[in-house]
Scaffold this motif. Sequence first.
Motif, PDB file in Angstrom:
ATOM      1  N   VAL A   1       0.840  -1.203   0.000  1.00 39.00           N
ATOM      2  CA  VAL A   1       0.000   0.000   0.000  1.00 39.00           C
ATOM      3  C   VAL A   1       0.877   1.257   0.000  1.00 39.00           C
ATOM      4  O   VAL A   1       1.887   1.325   0.707  1.00 39.00           O
ATOM      5  CB  VAL A   1      -0.929   0.013   1.231  1.00 39.00           C
ATOM      6  CG1 VAL A   1      -1.637   1.353   1.374  1.00 39.00           C
ATOM      7  CG2 VAL A   1      -1.955  -1.103   1.127  1.00 39.00           C
TER       8      VAL A   1
ATOM      9  N   ASP B   1       0.665   5.325   0.678  1.00 39.39           N
ATOM     10  CA  ASP B   1      -0.102   6.469   1.174  1.00 39.39           C
ATOM     11  C   ASP B   1       0.536   7.754   0.657  1.00 39.39           C
ATOM     12  O   ASP B   1       1.718   8.013   0.890  1.00 39.39           O
ATOM     13  CB  ASP B   1      -0.126   6.471   2.704  1.00 39.39           C
ATOM     14  CG  ASP B   1      -0.988   5.347   3.268  1.00 39.39           C
ATOM     15  OD1 ASP B   1      -2.104   5.149   2.745  1.00 39.39           O
ATOM     16  OD2 ASP B   1      -0.532   4.661   4.200  1.00 39.39           O
TER      17      ASP B   1
ATOM     18  N   THR C   1     -13.690   6.914  -4.226  1.00 41.99           N
ATOM     19  CA  THR C   1     -13.074   5.601  -4.364  1.00 41.99           C
ATOM     20  C   THR C   1     -12.926   5.308  -5.850  1.00 41.99           C
ATOM     21  O   THR C   1     -13.827   5.611  -6.644  1.00 41.99           O
ATOM     22  CB  THR C   1     -13.935   4.513  -3.693  1.00 41.99           C
ATOM     23  OG1 THR C   1     -14.093   4.835  -2.300  1.00 41.99           O
ATOM     24  CG2 THR C   1     -13.281   3.152  -3.819  1.00 41.99           C
TER      25      THR C   1
ATOM     26  N   ALA D   1      -7.999   2.468  -5.260  1.00 44.18           N
ATOM     27  CA  ALA D   1      -7.484   3.562  -4.434  1.00 44.18           C
ATOM     28  C   ALA D   1      -8.644   4.312  -3.803  1.00 44.18           C
ATOM     29  O   ALA D   1      -9.790   4.227  -4.260  1.00 44.18           O
ATOM     30  CB  ALA D   1      -6.632   4.521  -5.274  1.00 44.18           C
TER      31      ALA D   1
ATOM     32  N   VAL E   1      -4.417  10.202  -0.052  1.00 39.27           N
ATOM     33  CA  VAL E   1      -4.739   9.173  -1.037  1.00 39.27           C
ATOM     34  C   VAL E   1      -4.076   7.860  -0.633  1.00 39.27           C
ATOM     35  O   VAL E   1      -2.884   7.830  -0.324  1.00 39.27           O
ATOM     36  CB  VAL E   1      -4.262   9.578  -2.446  1.00 39.27           C
ATOM     37  CG1 VAL E   1      -4.612   8.497  -3.467  1.00 39.27           C
ATOM     38  CG2 VAL E   1      -4.872  10.911  -2.856  1.00 39.27           C
ATOM     39  N   THR E   2      -4.849   6.783  -0.637  1.00 42.00           N
ATOM     40  CA  THR E   2      -4.320   5.446  -0.385  1.00 42.00           C
ATOM     41  C   THR E   2      -4.401   4.652  -1.682  1.00 42.00           C
ATOM     42  O   THR E   2      -5.494   4.455  -2.227  1.00 42.00           O
ATOM     43  CB  THR E   2      -5.117   4.722   0.710  1.00 42.00           C
ATOM     44  OG1 THR E   2      -5.007   5.455   1.930  1.00 42.00           O
ATOM     45  CG2 THR E   2      -4.569   3.309   0.933  1.00 42.00           C
ATOM     46  N   VAL E   3      -3.235   4.235  -2.178  1.00 42.10           N
ATOM     47  CA  VAL E   3      -3.159   3.446  -3.410  1.00 42.10           C
ATOM     48  C   VAL E   3      -2.845   2.004  -3.009  1.00 42.10           C
ATOM     49  O   VAL E   3      -1.867   1.748  -2.302  1.00 42.10           O
ATOM     50  CB  VAL E   3      -2.065   3.984  -4.357  1.00 42.10           C
ATOM     51  CG1 VAL E   3      -2.062   3.198  -5.667  1.00 42.10           C
ATOM     52  CG2 VAL E   3      -2.256   5.474  -4.620  1.00 42.10           C
ATOM     53  N   TYR E   4      -3.662   1.067  -3.465  1.00 41.36           N
ATOM     54  CA  TYR E   4      -3.491  -0.316  -3.053  1.00 41.36           C
ATOM     55  C   TYR E   4      -2.414  -1.022  -3.874  1.00 41.36           C
ATOM     56  O   TYR E   4      -1.988  -0.523  -4.923  1.00 41.36           O
ATOM     57  CB  TYR E   4      -4.843  -1.029  -3.069  1.00 41.36           C
ATOM     58  CG  TYR E   4      -5.748  -0.438  -2.011  1.00 41.36           C
ATOM     59  CD1 TYR E   4      -5.447  -0.626  -0.665  1.00 41.36           C
ATOM     60  CD2 TYR E   4      -6.833   0.370  -2.341  1.00 41.36           C
ATOM     61  CE1 TYR E   4      -6.229  -0.049   0.322  1.00 41.36           C
ATOM     62  CE2 TYR E   4      -7.614   0.948  -1.351  1.00 41.36           C
ATOM     63  CZ  TYR E   4      -7.301   0.737  -0.026  1.00 41.36           C
ATOM     64  OH  TYR E   4      -8.059   1.320   0.955  1.00 41.36           O
TER      65      TYR E   4
ATOM     66  N   SER F   1       0.550   4.333  -9.200  1.00 39.86           N
ATOM     67  CA  SER F   1       0.341   5.523  -8.358  1.00 39.86           C
ATOM     68  C   SER F   1       0.200   6.791  -9.190  1.00 39.86           C
ATOM     69  O   SER F   1      -0.605   7.676  -8.854  1.00 39.86           O
ATOM     70  CB  SER F   1       1.496   5.681  -7.374  1.00 39.86           C
ATOM     71  OG  SER F   1       1.538   4.622  -6.450  1.00 39.86           O
TER      72      SER F   1
ATOM     73  N   ILE G   1      -3.340   7.075 -10.485  1.00 38.80           N
ATOM     74  CA  ILE G   1      -4.276   7.494  -9.440  1.00 38.80           C
ATOM     75  C   ILE G   1      -4.145   8.987  -9.171  1.00 38.80           C
ATOM     76  O   ILE G   1      -5.150   9.702  -9.031  1.00 38.80           O
ATOM     77  CB  ILE G   1      -4.048   6.688  -8.148  1.00 38.80           C
ATOM     78  CG1 ILE G   1      -4.283   5.187  -8.397  1.00 38.80           C
ATOM     79  CG2 ILE G   1      -4.948   7.203  -7.036  1.00 38.80           C
ATOM     80  CD1 ILE G   1      -5.655   4.828  -8.917  1.00 38.80           C
TER      81      ILE G   1
END
Length: 222
Positions: free
Chosen positions: A25, A27, A146, A157, A177-180, A185, A188
């Motif tokens: 992940v 952030d 989302t 994300a 922003v949280t990118v899985y 990235s 996103i």
Amino acid sequence: MAQPSQGPLTNPISVINPKFCFPSVVDLTIVKKVLTITNGNFAVTDANGNPMFESKGSLFTLHDKRIIYDMAGYPIVTLRQKILSAHKRWQVFRGDSSDSKDILFSAKKSSLIQLKTNLDVFLAANTDEEACDFKVKGSWFQKSCTIYLGDSSTVLAQMHKKHTVQSMLLGKDTFAVTVYPNVDSAFIVALVMILEAIEDLPGQKENKTDKENKVIKEAGNY
């Protein structure tokens, strides 16, 4: 933020460059300078405060345009608003190009009138656009969204806006922003910037004093 129910993606989701796909992940913090003559100036850092991307834009052109750079100053993609587009379509090109052969993807509002923020995202190869490749869903009023893989429930994300008095006084908007894992990235980040550009339109912006009072009130509730 809520964690997605699915496990890590087996195949990386790379739209801009696979080097921006990470196995864990990521952030990110995206900061927009709002009290500037130009529009679309962002700085992106990771969880440790290390710079990752920056963007620069201009209002005084026929097309509203922003370019995202890596920290070596290399242009990664160009975000360009398509003129006379009812759905507020933005096109994204490789590097600093604006040539149709270099389009990577485009994004537009899912419908002309919508209570919530919904964007359909189409890869360049998806010319018929019968089904979107990615979808952005959220509430711009609540400053959160989302990003999904197509019309599926697979979360790529999530984003929400941070409300702080300091950000307001410094003339900045801050997004967390949280990118899985295994998701691009840079892709996103580009979607968040397009979302902000589409929603931050003349006539939709709050009065500056009202906005300051609202942010100060919200920050006091945290």
